[in-house]
Every structure is written in C-alpha cells, then in structure tokens.
Write a protein that holds these residues in place. Sequence first.
Motif: not given
Length: 592
Positions: A37, A103, A105, A129, A296
Amino acid sequence: MIRQYLNVILLLLLITALPAWAQVNTNYPTGIPLKHKTFLVLHSYGPDYAWTREVNEGIMSVLEKLDWTDTIRIEYMDSKNTYTEQYLEELAELYATKYQILHFDGIIATDNNALNFLERVGRQLFPVAVVVATGINGVDSIAKPTIARSVVIEKADHLATIRQALHQNPTAKTLHVIADSSTTGQAMLAEVDKLLPQLANEGIEIRIVPQMAFEDLLGYGSHLNQDDIIYMLPYLLDATNRSFRQGFVSTFLTKRAQLRIYGSWQFQIGGGMVGGRVLSGFRQGEVAAQSLISLLTGDTSVPEFTEPVTTYRDLYDYRVVRELGINLETLPETTFFINKPLSFYARHKQIILPSLSIIAILVIIVVLLLQNHFKQLDINRRDRAIIDLNREIIETQRELVMTLGEVIENHSKETGNHVKRVAKISRFLGEKAGLTNEELEILEAASPLHDVGKIGIAEHILHKPGKLSDKEFEYIKTHTTIGRDILKTSDRQLLASACSIAYQHHERWDGGGYPSRLKGEEINLFARITMLADIYDALSSDRSYKKAWSEQKVINYIRRNSAIFFDPRLVGIFLSHTDEIRALREKYCDDT
C-alpha cells in the motif's frame, strides 16, 4: 535453599530490567492481509510549524509499524507563507508530474488548507485514493460533499483553558484574546467569540485584540497590567502577512513583560506560556492514521466526523507558574508539568534502582559463598573420587562397545580392525564436517556398533561366498531393525546415537535405501558419516564374497554415487582428504 536464593536473584534482575521491556500499546489493526500500500501525507504547513511536526509524528507512529506499507510520501504545502491561486495551480501541476506513475491508496490531509486543496484537485490527481483529514476547524469549514471519507475535527477546549486562567488569577480584570491573520487563526477566533456569552458572569472584561504588525503587538503587550490575562491562539502571521515560527511571538511578549499567557495547543506550551487545557497534535495524527487503516481494511464503522476528546490534557510550564507566583493548588488535579525540577530520586533512579539490586545480589552471593564454603571442601573431596570412577566407567563402556563391535565383525567373518578403521575414519570425517569434540567422541565410540544387528542373522547367510538370493537379501536387511531393537532400550547418549547409526546406516541420500527409505538430511548425520566410512573400508578390503577393490575404483565409486548413496557434502570432504583417510586405514590395517 540455594534454589530459593537463585529465585530471589532472578526476581531482582527482572525488576531491574522491567522498564526496558515495557511496550507501547497501539490501537490500530494488526495482522492485516493487505500488501504493498502507498500513502501520501499532505500537510497544509511547513515542517517548521510545531503543530505540523506533532501531527506528522502521530501519523508516522502508526504507518511505520505496518508490515504492508510499501511507500510513504510526505508533502508540505507551506500555505502559511504562500496561498495564492497561482501557487495552488503550480502546486497541482507539480504533484501531477511528480506522481503520474505512483498511485496512492490512502491520503491523510492535515488542516484545512490541505483538505481544501484536495477538494479542488484531488479527484483528478488521486482518483482512487481513500482520503482522511485531520486538524480540521469544525464541520462547517468542510465542503459538501467532501472528498474525505473521515474527518478528525481539531476542536480546542477554549472555554476550559480560559476558566482555568480565571481561577488561577482571581485579581485579573481583563482577558485579551490574540489571534493571527491567517484563515485558520480567524476561524479559531470565531470559535472563541461564540463562547464569550458563557463567560459573561465571570466578572472580567474580554477584549479581542485587533490585527496589527508584530512590533505593534509587542508594544500593546508591554502596556498591559501584569494581572491581565492573555489567551493566545496559534500565531504565525501578523497583519502585514509576515510569518513567524511557532512560539516566537509569545516568547517575545513574555520577555517584554511578565505576562500571563495561556493557550490550548500542546505545541504552544514551553515558550513562556503558563499552560492550559491543551489539544495534542500527535493524537490528531494518530487517530487519522488509524481511521485510514480501518477504511482500507473494509471497516464500515469509521465515523465521518471524529472529535477525539481523549486528546485533551491539562499541561502547564512549572517554571512559568512559579515565576508568576500562581498557587499550585489552583491548578487542576490532573495537571501534567513540563520544566519541573526532578527530585533526587527521579534524577538518579536509573542508577539507584540497579545499584540497590546489585547490592542485594552481592549480599546474597556473599551469604551463599559463606554458607557453601565448607560444604564445597567436602564435596570437592568426594567429587574427585566420583570423577575418577566416572572416567573409569566411561572408558570401560567405550572398550565394551569396541569389543562388541569386534565380536560382531568376527561373527561376520570380518576382521576386528574393520570397526576400528570405521570409527577412526568416521571421526575424521565428522571433524572436517564441523562436529564438536563431544560429538566426535560419541561418533567414534558409537560407529563400531553399526552392524550390531548382524548378531541376529544366521551364520550361513552371513558367510555365504556367493551372491545372495532376493529372499536372503531381504532377510539380511533385517539386521538394521534388529540393531535398533537391541540398542533402543537405553537413553544414554552413546547408545542412543549407536541405535540411530545401526538403524539408518543403509539409508541412501536419494531415498532408495532401507529400512525406512529416508532421504537427505532426514538421515541422522552420524549414520551418513558411518555409512561412507563403512562402505569405503568394505570396498577396500577382502570379503568372503569379493576381493578388495583398487583405491581408484573405490574413489570413483564414491564420487559416482554422490547425492545417490552418499551425502554430497561428506563426499566432498572425503575426496579432499583421501591421503589422510588412506593413512588412517593403513595405520589400522589387518596386518598390524
């Protein structure tokens, strides 16, 4: 009695070492199955801002402990110094270029400017995100709908700090509220303004200090009555848009005059302020990071807005309190102090506690030594006799094992020197393989019993000059099991090792041996060594059913069967020391 003393010593050592074993309890999820992550921490202000540093420390205290964090990037917008449309556009372009491949998370935005920036460009820059914000000045300051999945509100307890200040300074006539010119500062001032009606009956005049230049503010402070109280919000920007590091302005005010300045943020205390009911930036960051992790991992119970009331505590500068003559009894019972002189014990406890433990241990040791001194003299006399007896028993045991091995070889119509050669060659190979001296002694003593099971095999099979039939071969293979059964009843290390050797010395490295078809390192190391030594000497010697092979033929056979019959590491050792092994064999040849 001795065991009781040793238990006391152990307990004292545990007490001494206990602080080093203390662990900080964390409340974030553990054992999370997610991997790789990436996180972005976007701060509104620069790293020179104490609040930002505190929040960042709280965030990192959680993220850095995760075993599934691949990348953590930290950006500082430094919006206290620059916050124009052009700057925000250039900042967005910079992040678009900088993170066009990476990118994220999860993103944590700290304070309003960072969240407002993400509301503006976050959906385009970071479309996947999960965003969490912290240090946000109230729900009303957030865009609707917001990009943030969860928001930690920065809500200072202004009312509690002001009331504490009034309680500690009963003669004060005026309370001056100072805020800086930033958007955040004015939002905080609005919060205080809404609370003023609740202070109407406190018998004190409350003045909101107008915006002014830094020098004018110093002049304003120098003309205040020493009994007056100042309630100071975080001050970083004056009316001329000149920026200051946190604590700079309050420190100058207190240097000009002994002013009673209170604050509601932890990072404010320590630069001349008295104290107050403060808000912890560390806890704000910690709660935000925990919320992001929960989101998450699919936790749907994370609230949209969080007001972490556990982040408050009453924090005071002891040195300032004493200098201003404030009665300590007027402070809250739950007060934490900074700059408080430590007692003699507190200053030296890291030395005192270990020293006391050491003294206690030394006293116990002295008592033990005195108690056992005379006993030891008698024990030593008896031990000498016991040691001599044990040595004689061990030597007798070794001689009996060797004699038994020779008897077995004679039963097989083979020379007794065969077991001696196997023992010596086994010890040599074991030494080169890195065995300890104790292991080498056991290996040399146990290896002569590798064929002890042959004592249960009929002589006409053992002595048959020709090739054995399949049935006869299966019968003679049982000598490994017979050997194990003879030796397994003893738990002595020597005989236990001999049992493993007798049972496994016909197992092959590739698993094609017998009786259990063990392979590789499943086979006892002693058995692997004895097997190589036994086959080398057997092939090099005359037997009832064959003539001795030449040395080169034996070496070729061993090399060819490396990793098939034999442990390849042992074969390597053997081939590197053929001269020494030949010398051992010649030393114990049958003619001598």
